[in-house]
Enzyme design. Structure first.
Site, PDB file in Angstrom:
ATOM      1  N   HIS A 302       7.840   4.736   8.770  1.00  0.00           N
ATOM      2  CA  HIS A 302       7.001   5.292   9.830  1.00  0.00           C
ATOM      3  C   HIS A 302       5.614   5.584   9.263  1.00  0.00           C
ATOM      4  CE1 HIS A 302       6.161   7.067  13.665  1.00  0.00           C
ATOM      5  NE2 HIS A 302       5.958   8.266  13.163  1.00  0.00           N
ATOM      6  N   LYS A 331       0.807   0.907   8.930  1.00  0.00           N
ATOM      7  CA  LYS A 331      -0.211   1.717   9.613  1.00  0.00           C
ATOM      8  C   LYS A 331      -1.478   1.857   8.781  1.00  0.00           C
ATOM      9  CE  LYS A 331       2.900   4.512  12.517  1.00  0.00           C
ATOM     10  NZ  LYS A 331       4.234   4.007  12.108  1.00  0.00           N
TER      11      LYS A 331
END
Length: 407
Positions: A302, A331
Site C-alpha cells: 500500500h 505510489k
C-alpha cells in the site's frame, strides 16, 4: 471442493505515467515520480499532484463525453476498452447477461460537484446542469461501462476508500467462483484531484508539503517521507474462470488466486499500529490461494508515503513474508490514486508476475530504519515471481489483500 482458478486475461491502465498499460508499466519501472505542479491547485498550500498527462476525453472517449461524463468515468472507459481488447473477448458476440462489472470508487464526480456548486452560487439554479446527479454519483462508472460493453450481468461499485479497487476485484472473484458470471470487468477509477478534496486532505495533514520539489514528495518507506501525493487514474482487469480462458485459447497473464478483507475497527483515519486487521486479511488471502507467507516472492505494498501507514504495514510484512519478498510501492511514481489505487496496483502486480520484474520504489534514498524489509529501489529488479501480494487499506480501517500467481 477446490475453488475454480481465476485467470486475468486483460489489463487496461490510465495513470500519471501515461495512457495505456505499456506507458504505465514503463513509467513505474523507470522509477521517476510523475508529480508536478497542477494549475488547478494554484494558490493552495499543496499545489502539486499526479494527474494523467495529455488526456483528451474528446479523442479518447468521444465528442459528447464532456457533457455526460465526469473525469473518473472517462478514465474508466479508456482503461476498460484496453482491458477488453487485451483479453481477446468481443462485446459484440459475448453473452452480456453473463458479464459482470464491478468497479471501485471512493469519491465519485467531485470535480463536477465543485463546478456545478460554483455555478449555483454565481449564476443561480438555472445554470446547473440537468446531468449533475448522474455525473457525480459513484455507481455511474459501472453503469456507463455496462452500456459501453453491453454487459447486463451483475453491476456494482464498491466504496472502501483507498481499498475500493482491490475490494472490487475481490468481489469479482466471488461472482466468478459462485457461477453468477462467466466474465467480470473489474477494477477502479478515481479523479479526485480537485481544490476542495486536496484542501481537505491537506487540512488533515495527510499530504506531503514538499512544494519546492514535487517530484521528490512521494517517497514510500523513506525516512524523510511526510505524506502522500494525490493522484488520479484507472485500472481495469478482465477476469474469467481459467478453464474457460484456456478453452477459448486466451492468454492467461496471471491467476487471481486469493482475496482477504477485514476491518481494523480502530480509528477513522489512522491504521492500527499492531496491524491485526491487516494480518487477518493477508492470512485469509494466502489461505484462499493455498500458499504460505514463505511462498511470497513480491509485495506491491500500500506504501502511501505517510509516516504512520508505512511503518504499520511494514511491521506486518516483516512478521509474515519477512525478507524473502521483494517489496515495492508504485505510489512513489504514480501518487496515491485513492479508490483506484488497489486496482492499478493489482494490474501492476500482474505485470510483475508475468514479466519477472519488480519495479523500484521512487525517491527511496534512505530507508526508514523501522522498516525491516527488502524494498526495491533505484532500478527494477529481475526475479522470478510465482506468488505476489497486493495490499490496499482505506480510511475507516478497511483492508483488502489480493494474491496473484504465475500462470
Amino acid at each position: 471442493m477446490t475453488a475454480p482458478g481465476i485467470a486475468v486475461t486483460g489489463i487496461g491502465l490510465v495513470t500519471a505515467a501515461g495512457v495505456g498499460a505499456g506507458a504505465s508499466w514503463s513509467g513505474v519501472c523507470g522509477g521517476v515520480s510523475a508529480a508536478r505542479r497542477d494549475p488547478a491547485l494554484a494558490g493552495l498550500p499543496v499545489d502539486f499532484s499526479c494527474t494523467v498527462p495529455d488526456f483528451d476525453a474528446g479523442r479518447l472517449v468521444g465528442r459528447r463525453s464532456r457533457l455526460v461524463h465526469d473525469r473518473f468515468v472517462q478514465l474508466a472507459i479508456v482503461a476498460a476498452r484496453e482491458a477488453v481488447a487485451d483479453s481477446g473477448l468481443d462485446p459484440e458476440t459475448w453473452d452480456g447477461a453473463r458479464v459482470g462489472v464491478v468497479i471501485g470508487c471512493g469519491l465519485g464526480g467531485v470535480a463536477t460537484w465543485e463546478r456545478q456548486h460554483r455555478l449555483l452560487l454565481d449564476k443561480g439554479p438555472d445554470a446547473v446542469s440537468a446531468l449533475l446527479i448522474p455525473m457525480l454519483v459513484p455507481n455511474m462508472v459501472a453503469g456507463h461501462l455496462a452500456m459501453e460493453l453491453g454487459a447486463t450481468g451483475p453491476n456494482l461499485v464498491t466504496a472502501t476508500a483507498c481499498a475500493s479497487g482491490a475490494t472490487a476485484i475481490g468481489t469479482a472473484l466471488g461472482l466468478l467462483r459462485d457461477g453468477a458470471c462467466d466474465v467480470v470487468v473489474t477494477g477502479g477509477a478515481e479523479a479526485g484531484v480537485s481544490p476542495l478534496i486536496v484542501t481537505g486532505f491537506a487540512q488533515m495533514g495527510a499530504l506531503s508539503t514538499r512544494t519546492a520539489d514535487p517530484a521528490a514528495a512521494s517517497r514510500p518507506f523513506d525516512a524523510d517521507r511526510d505524506g502522500f501525493v494525490i493522484g488520479e487514474g484507472s485500472g481495469v482487469l478482465v477476469l474469467e474462470r481459467e478453464a474457460d480462458a484456456v478453452a477459448r485459447g486466451a492468454r492467461v497473464r496471471a491467476r487471481a488466486a486469493g482475496y482477504g478483507a477485514s476491518a481494523d475497527a480502530h480509528h477513522m483515519t489512522a491504521p492500527d499500529p499492531a496491524g491485526a486487521g491487516v494480518l487477518r486479511a493477508l492470512d485469509a488471502a494466502l489461505a484462499e490461494a493455498g500458499v504460505g507467507p514463505s511462498d511470497v516472492d513480491h509485495v506491491n505494498a500500500h506504501g502511501t508515503s505517510t509516516p504512520l501507514n508505512d511503518v504499520a504495514e511494514a511491521r506486518v510484512l516483516a512478521r509474515t513474508v519477512g525478507g524473502g519478498a521483494a517489496v515495492t510501492s508504485t505510489k512513489g511514481v504514480l501518487g496515491h490514486t485513492l479508490g483506484a489505487a488497489g486496482a492499478i496496483e493489482a494490474a501492476l502486480t500482474v505485470l510483475a508476475v508475468e514479466t519477472g520484474t519488480v519495479p523500484p520504489t521512487a525517491n527511496l534514498t534512505r530507508q526508514d530504519p523501522e522498516i525491516d524489509l527488502d524494498v526495491v529501489a533505484g532500478s527494477p529488479r529481475a526475479r522470478r515471481v510465482d506468488v505476489a501480494v497486493s495490499n490496499s487499506f482505506g480510511f475507516g480501517g478497511q483492508n483488502a489483500v489480493l494474491i496473484f500467481t504465475a500462470a
